[in-house]
Each structure stands twice: as structure tokens, then as C-alpha cells.
Write an enzyme that holds these catalytic residues in place. Structure first.
Site, short mmCIF file in Angstrom:
data_model
loop_
_atom_site.label_atom_id
_atom_site.label_comp_id
_atom_site.label_asym_id
_atom_site.label_seq_id
_atom_site.Cartn_x
_atom_site.Cartn_y
_atom_site.Cartn_z
CD GLU A 1 -2.97 -1.37 2.10
OE1 GLU A 1 -2.54 -1.65 3.23
OE2 GLU A 1 -4.17 -1.21 1.84
CD GLU B 1 -3.68 -6.68 4.05
OE1 GLU B 1 -3.40 -7.51 3.16
OE2 GLU B 1 -3.10 -5.59 4.18
N1 COA Z 1 4.40 -7.69 12.38
C1 COA Z 1 5.24 -7.80 13.44
N2 COA Z 1 6.39 -8.49 13.39
C2 COA Z 1 6.71 -9.09 12.23
C3 COA Z 1 5.88 -9.02 11.08
C4 COA Z 1 4.67 -8.28 11.20
N3 COA Z 1 3.84 -8.13 10.18
N4 COA Z 1 6.44 -9.74 10.08
C5 COA Z 1 7.57 -10.22 10.58
N5 COA Z 1 7.75 -9.85 11.87
C6 COA Z 1 8.86 -10.17 12.77
C7 COA Z 1 8.81 -11.64 13.19
O1 COA Z 1 7.93 -11.79 14.28
C8 COA Z 1 10.25 -11.89 13.53
O2 COA Z 1 10.51 -11.37 14.82
P1 COA Z 1 11.41 -12.22 15.88
O3 COA Z 1 12.74 -12.34 15.21
O4 COA Z 1 11.41 -11.34 17.09
O5 COA Z 1 10.73 -13.52 16.05
C9 COA Z 1 11.02 -11.03 12.53
O6 COA Z 1 10.08 -10.05 12.06
C10 COA Z 1 11.51 -11.82 11.35
O7 COA Z 1 10.41 -12.50 10.77
P2 COA Z 1 10.40 -14.08 10.49
O8 COA Z 1 8.97 -14.54 10.46
O9 COA Z 1 11.32 -14.78 11.42
O10 COA Z 1 11.03 -14.10 9.01
P3 COA Z 1 10.79 -15.19 7.90
O11 COA Z 1 11.75 -14.87 6.81
O12 COA Z 1 10.81 -16.56 8.48
O13 COA Z 1 9.29 -14.94 7.37
C11 COA Z 1 7.45 -13.60 6.58
C12 COA Z 1 8.97 -13.72 6.75
C13 COA Z 1 7.18 -12.23 5.99
C14 COA Z 1 6.94 -14.70 5.64
C15 COA Z 1 6.76 -13.75 7.96
O14 COA Z 1 7.44 -12.92 8.89
C16 COA Z 1 5.32 -13.35 7.95
O15 COA Z 1 4.48 -14.11 7.47
N6 COA Z 1 5.02 -12.15 8.49
C17 COA Z 1 3.67 -11.67 8.62
C18 COA Z 1 3.15 -11.10 7.31
C19 COA Z 1 1.75 -10.56 7.52
O16 COA Z 1 0.81 -11.31 7.67
N7 COA Z 1 1.65 -9.24 7.56
C20 COA Z 1 0.40 -8.58 7.91
C21 COA Z 1 -0.30 -8.11 6.70
S1 COA Z 1 -1.82 -7.33 7.15
#
Ligand code: COA
Length: 245
Positions: free
Chosen positions: A115, A135
Site C-alpha cells: 500500500e 489480510e
Molecule cells: N508484524 C510484526 N512483526 C513481524 C511481522 C509483522 N507483520 N512480520 C515479521 N515480523 C517479525 C517476526 O515476528 C520476527 O521477529 P522475531 O525475530 O522477534 O521472532 C522477525 O520479524 C523476522 O520474521 P520471520 O517470520 O522470522 O522471518 P521469515 O523470513 O521466516 O518470514 C514472513 C517472513 C514475511 C513470511 C513472515 O514474517 C510473515 O508471514 N510475516 C507476517 C506477514 C503478515 O501477515 N503481515 C500482515 C499483513 S496485514
């Protein structure tokens, strides 16, 4: 120049740089970032020295992994959390910025990440970029413009597929469908954005602003009104040029 908890704001010559700076959370968009962006966008809008702004993400892994899920989980309900989050109209402000905005995106570009990029005028991605709208899987819908800005950018069917199925796309596909203008190697991302920004900044700023305005406002108008708008804005550029002769 900075002073923000979640962003780095810098100005070099006539180019502003805004870096989303929560790499430990993949630059997830939280309430503090909303407040910081609101302030920075206001500063960019009111600064006539700024001709172009570049938005980028800190760290190796992401431009922005969407809304901060830890805030979602601690809020009384997703709906209340979202009302609080969007109260300050960052997105309306984004779309009202008269200067061209360039997004230089890498890694995860999810939810609010897309966005933010869609509020920019030109998007450059590195080869590792991945785009998605998670989302729907969280039982919510995007509320920072994607339901409006995405179909206007890539068309209704493609936007609905991304919105409804949460299919993520890579940089090559994003470029093919017009979500991004260009894909470059990761190490060339900032350099490419800067080259483009410098080129834009080298042109007559009134012409640049009016060209942007003609496109942005014109897209919302019937063609005849758009053509009238273009005539007025072209005349204004001419008048300003004559005054400065
Ligand atoms: N909000 C808060 N923290 C987030 C985040 C989010 N949207 N996305 C990632 N993080 C944090 C993780 O909790 C992690 O923190 P930690 O190291 O303290 O555990 C850090 O960022 C690294 O993320 P991680 O999940 O370990 O990396 P990855 O490479 O394994 O996976 C993603 C990356 C993007 C696939 C995964 O983090 C994810 O699915 N994130 C959420 C995406 C999402 O749904 N966003 C909201 C959209 S409305």
C-alpha cells in the site's frame, strides 16, 4: 537528519529519502510508524526544496512485511485496532503530495508495504522482491488503499486474485503486470532510484508537479474534464515560466 523512532529521514540536494527502519520486525507498519510517516509526509509536502522523494526499507529482508501483527494481537479487537491505526490519514496525505514519489522495494512487500508502494508514483523492485496481501487470511481486508489503488494499477481481475487468494507474486511477474516499473539487481536498487530521482529533479519543478497533478486528478475525471484540467495546468506552467523570464 532524522529524529524518528521508526523512520530515517534524510535530504540530499533536492531529494528526500525516507527509510522504513524497523528491520528487526521486517519494517512492519505500527502506530509509531504511522505517526512518524504523517510527520515526514507533511514535511516533504511543505518543503519546496524537495523535488522528489524516495521510499525504501532498512535491512536485507524486507521493504515492509505489512501491519505490525503484535499490535493487532494486543488490541481489543482488530476493528478497534484498525480504527486507531488509520485515524491519522496518512494515506490521504500520501496521495496529496505534489512531488513525485519513488518506491525502491526489496524482499517482502506485504500488506501495508504494497500500500505504501502504491501511494508512490513509480515503483522499482529488486529481483528478490515478493508481493502479497495477507489480510484476507487474517479475516480482514486492506484498509490503507489497496482495494482502490491496486485495481487501478494492475486491473480488476489481477487485483481481486491477489486480494482474495493471498497469492504472492515475484518481481518478474509484478513488472509484467505493471505493479512495478522496473526490476533491477539488489545492489543496483538505490542507485537506479537515485538516477531516476536526479533526472526528475533536474527538470522545471512546476512542470513536474503539474504533470503529476494532471495525471493524478485526471484519472478520476471523464476524458473531456481531464483534457480541460490539462489545459489549465499547462497554462499555469507557461505563466510561471513567463514570470520568471
Ligand atoms: N508484524 C510484526 N512483526 C513481524 C511481522 C509483522 N507483520 N512480520 C515479521 N515480523 C517479525 C517476526 O515476528 C520476527 O521477529 P522475531 O525475530 O522477534 O521472532 C522477525 O520479524 C523476522 O520474521 P520471520 O517470520 O522470522 O522471518 P521469515 O523470513 O521466516 O518470514 C514472513 C517472513 C514475511 C513470511 C513472515 O514474517 C510473515 O508471514 N510475516 C507476517 C506477514 C503478515 O501477515 N503481515 C500482515 C499483513 S496485514
Amino acid at each position: 537528519m532524522s529524529g524518528f523512532e521508526t523512520l530515517i529521514y534524510e535530504k540530499k540536494d533536492s531529494i528526500a529519502y525516507v527509510t522504513l527502519n524497523r528491520p528487526q520486525a521486517l519494517n512492519a507498519y505500527n502506530i509509531q510508524m504511522r505517526n512518524d510517516l504523517h510527520e515526514v509526509l507533511g514535511a516533504i509536502r511543505d518543503d519546496i526544496e524537495v523535488r522528489v522523494a524516495i521510499f525504501k526499507g532498512a535491512g536485507e529482508k524486507a521493504f515492509c512485511a505489512g501491519a505490525d501483527l503484535s499490535e493487532f494481537l494486543t488490541a481489543p479487537s482488530p476493528i478497534v485496532a484498525r480504527q486507531v491505526r488509520w485515524k491519522r490519514d496518512v494515506w490521504g496525505l500520501f496521495l496529496s503530495i505534489p512531488q513525485p514519489l519513488i518506491a525502491a522495494v526489496h524482499g517482502y512487500v506485504l500488506g501495508s508495504g504494497i500500500e505504501i508502494a502504491l501511494c508512490c508514483d513509480i515503483r522499482i523492485a529488486s529481483e528478490d522482491a515478493q508481493f502479497g496481501l495477507p489480510e484476507i487470511g487474517l479475516g480482514i481486508i486492506p484498509a490503507a488503499g489497496a482495494t482502490q489503488t491496486l485495481p487501478r494499477t494492475i486491473g480488476r481481475a489481477r487485483a481481486l486474485e491477489m486480494l482474495l487468494t493471498n497469492r504472492w507474486i515475484d518481481a518478474e511477474e509484478a513488472c509484467r503486470i505493471g505493479l512495478v516499473n522496473k526490476v533491477v539487481q539488489r545492489e543496483k536498487l538505490l542507485e537506479t532510484a537515485e538516477e531516476m530521482a536526479k533526472k526528475i529533479a533536474s527538470y522545471n519543478p512546476v512542470a513536474v508537479r503539474n504533470a503529476k497533478q494532471a495525471v493524478m486528478r485526471g484519472l478520476e475525471l471523464p476524458l473531456a474534464e481531464g483534457l480541460d484540467l490539462e489545459k489549465r495546468l499547462a497554462l499555469e506552467v507557461q505563466l510561471v515560466a513567463n514570470q520568471t523570464k
